[in-house]
Design a protein around this motif. Structure first.
Motif, PDB file in Angstrom:
ATOM      1  N   VAL A 108      21.018 -78.564 -25.316  1.00  0.00           N
ATOM      2  CA  VAL A 108      20.016 -78.167 -24.331  1.00  0.00           C
ATOM      3  C   VAL A 108      19.902 -79.251 -23.281  1.00  0.00           C
ATOM      4  N   GLY A 109      19.690 -78.807 -22.053  1.00  0.00           N
ATOM      5  CA  GLY A 109      19.472 -79.753 -20.978  1.00  0.00           C
ATOM      6  C   GLY A 109      18.117 -80.415 -21.138  1.00  0.00           C
ATOM      7  N   TYR A 110      18.062 -81.700 -20.860  1.00  0.00           N
ATOM      8  CA  TYR A 110      16.824 -82.457 -20.997  1.00  0.00           C
ATOM      9  C   TYR A 110      16.359 -83.017 -19.652  1.00  0.00           C
ATOM     10  N   GLY A 111      17.304 -83.478 -18.857  1.00  0.00           N
ATOM     11  CA  GLY A 111      16.871 -84.070 -17.591  1.00  0.00           C
ATOM     12  C   GLY A 111      18.001 -84.297 -16.618  1.00  0.00           C
ATOM     13  N   HIS A 112      17.572 -84.456 -15.386  1.00  0.00           N
ATOM     14  CA  HIS A 112      18.490 -84.776 -14.284  1.00  0.00           C
ATOM     15  C   HIS A 112      17.897 -85.935 -13.492  1.00  0.00           C
ATOM     16  N   ASN A 113      18.739 -86.826 -13.094  1.00  0.00           N
ATOM     17  CA  ASN A 113      18.384 -87.828 -12.099  1.00  0.00           C
ATOM     18  C   ASN A 113      19.548 -87.817 -11.119  1.00  0.00           C
ATOM     19  N   SER A 114      19.560 -86.778 -10.300  1.00  0.00           N
ATOM     20  CA  SER A 114      20.703 -86.526  -9.423  1.00  0.00           C
ATOM     21  C   SER A 114      20.245 -86.406  -7.979  1.00  0.00           C
ATOM     22  N   PHE A 115      21.158 -86.668  -7.094  1.00  0.00           N
ATOM     23  CA  PHE A 115      20.875 -86.623  -5.665  1.00  0.00           C
ATOM     24  C   PHE A 115      21.837 -85.657  -4.987  1.00  0.00           C
ATOM     25  N   HIS A 116      21.279 -84.676  -4.285  1.00  0.00           N
ATOM     26  CA  HIS A 116      22.054 -83.709  -3.508  1.00  0.00           C
ATOM     27  C   HIS A 116      22.273 -84.353  -2.144  1.00  0.00           C
ATOM     28  N   LEU A 117      23.466 -84.854  -1.915  1.00  0.00           N
ATOM     29  CA  LEU A 117      23.739 -85.751  -0.798  1.00  0.00           C
ATOM     30  C   LEU A 117      24.206 -85.083   0.492  1.00  0.00           C
ATOM     31  N   ALA A 118      24.762 -83.874   0.389  1.00  0.00           N
ATOM     32  CA  ALA A 118      25.324 -83.246   1.589  1.00  0.00           C
ATOM     33  C   ALA A 118      25.401 -81.738   1.389  1.00  0.00           C
ATOM     34  N   PRO A 119      25.350 -80.978   2.488  1.00  0.00           N
ATOM     35  CA  PRO A 119      25.424 -79.523   2.383  1.00  0.00           C
ATOM     36  C   PRO A 119      26.853 -79.035   2.168  1.00  0.00           C
ATOM     37  N   SER A 120      26.949 -77.851   1.559  1.00  0.00           N
ATOM     38  CA  SER A 120      28.228 -77.163   1.380  1.00  0.00           C
ATOM     39  C   SER A 120      28.018 -75.709   1.774  1.00  0.00           C
ATOM     40  N   ILE A 121      28.915 -75.185   2.578  1.00  0.00           N
ATOM     41  CA  ILE A 121      28.768 -73.813   3.068  1.00  0.00           C
ATOM     42  C   ILE A 121      29.485 -72.821   2.149  1.00  0.00           C
ATOM     43  N   ILE A 145      33.833 -76.561  -4.599  1.00  0.00           N
ATOM     44  CA  ILE A 145      33.124 -77.721  -5.125  1.00  0.00           C
ATOM     45  C   ILE A 145      33.783 -78.102  -6.444  1.00  0.00           C
ATOM     46  N   VAL A 146      34.086 -79.376  -6.609  1.00  0.00           N
ATOM     47  CA  VAL A 146      34.646 -79.895  -7.851  1.00  0.00           C
ATOM     48  C   VAL A 146      33.575 -80.783  -8.477  1.00  0.00           C
ATOM     49  N   ILE A 147      33.167 -80.422  -9.683  1.00  0.00           N
ATOM     50  CA  ILE A 147      32.136 -81.168 -10.388  1.00  0.00           C
ATOM     51  C   ILE A 147      32.797 -81.919 -11.535  1.00  0.00           C
ATOM     52  N   GLU A 148      32.591 -83.224 -11.573  1.00  0.00           N
ATOM     53  CA  GLU A 148      33.152 -84.065 -12.624  1.00  0.00           C
ATOM     54  C   GLU A 148      32.019 -84.606 -13.478  1.00  0.00           C
ATOM     55  N   SER A 149      32.186 -84.536 -14.774  1.00  0.00           N
ATOM     56  CA  SER A 149      31.190 -85.026 -15.718  1.00  0.00           C
ATOM     57  C   SER A 149      31.870 -85.986 -16.687  1.00  0.00           C
ATOM     58  N   VAL A 201      27.448 -87.510 -13.458  1.00  0.00           N
ATOM     59  CA  VAL A 201      27.979 -86.337 -12.782  1.00  0.00           C
ATOM     60  C   VAL A 201      28.229 -86.652 -11.309  1.00  0.00           C
ATOM     61  N   LEU A 202      29.302 -86.080 -10.806  1.00  0.00           N
ATOM     62  CA  LEU A 202      29.700 -86.276  -9.415  1.00  0.00           C
ATOM     63  C   LEU A 202      30.304 -84.963  -8.933  1.00  0.00           C
ATOM     64  N   ALA A 203      29.865 -84.511  -7.773  1.00  0.00           N
ATOM     65  CA  ALA A 203      30.430 -83.286  -7.203  1.00  0.00           C
ATOM     66  C   ALA A 203      30.889 -83.573  -5.782  1.00  0.00           C
ATOM     67  N   HIS A 204      32.013 -82.971  -5.421  1.00  0.00           N
ATOM     68  CA  HIS A 204      32.507 -83.165  -4.062  1.00  0.00           C
ATOM     69  C   HIS A 204      33.212 -81.899  -3.588  1.00  0.00           C
ATOM     70  N   ASP A 205      33.267 -81.763  -2.267  1.00  0.00           N
ATOM     71  CA  ASP A 205      34.101 -80.727  -1.672  1.00  0.00           C
ATOM     72  C   ASP A 205      35.292 -81.447  -1.046  1.00  0.00           C
ATOM     73  N   ARG A 206      36.019 -80.789  -0.191  1.00  0.00           N
ATOM     74  CA  ARG A 206      37.215 -81.425   0.380  1.00  0.00           C
ATOM     75  C   ARG A 206      36.885 -82.620   1.266  1.00  0.00           C
ATOM     76  N   GLU A 207      35.668 -82.661   1.771  1.00  0.00           N
ATOM     77  CA  GLU A 207      35.328 -83.672   2.768  1.00  0.00           C
ATOM     78  C   GLU A 207      34.401 -84.776   2.291  1.00  0.00           C
TER      79      GLU A 207
END
Length: 131
Positions: free
Chosen positions: A61-74, A79-83, A97-103
């Motif tokens: 079960v998920g317990y918590g997040h301490n994450s930052f949404h840094l940039a928009p994606s259209i 999106i590639v999410i790495e855990s 966790v880290l997520a990125h798009d091509r840019e």
């Protein structure tokens, strides 16, 4: 609680996702046609869950997040999410966790999950529903 021997610090998992209409912030009370933060957090949970090898009567079960949404994606963005499992403390698992798009990087943070007995958790919910 006994954990699977395959749950090891350093285990990495990747999840690819193409942003669709249902993922957009406009569906969450915002007027922008970009990937919503709740969906991005859920994707980081999915990527983390992918790396958990559970024993037969276990669930996470998920317990918590301490994450930052840094940039928009259209819409249409890939999106590639790495855990990466960073810490195991009893039945508590901490993932980077880290997520990125091509840019750009679009999310960076920490996601925490707990491994529980499925039977005990389901019974707890049933007892709550009977009240």
């Amino acid at each position: 609680m006994k954990l699977s021997s395959n749950i090891k610090v350093g285990v990495k998992n990747t999840l690819d996702h193409i942003v669709q209409d249902q993922d957009l912030a406009i569906n969450w009370g915002n007027d922008l046609h970009v990937l919503s933060t709740p969906v991005l957090l859920w994707l980081s949970e999915k990527a983390s869950m992918k790396g958990i090898d559970l024993l037969e009567d276990q669930m996470s079960v998920g317990y918590g997040h301490n994450s930052f949404h840094l940039a928009p994606s259209i819409k249409g963005s890939k999106i590639v999410i790495e855990s990466t499992l960073k810490e195991v403390e009893g039945n508590k698992l901490t993932f980077e966790v880290l997520a990125h798009d091509r840019e750009k990087i679009v999310l960076k943070g920490i996601h925490t999950r707990y491994i529980l007995s499925r039977e005990k958790f389901v019974n707890k919910i049933k007892n709550m529903e009977q009240r």
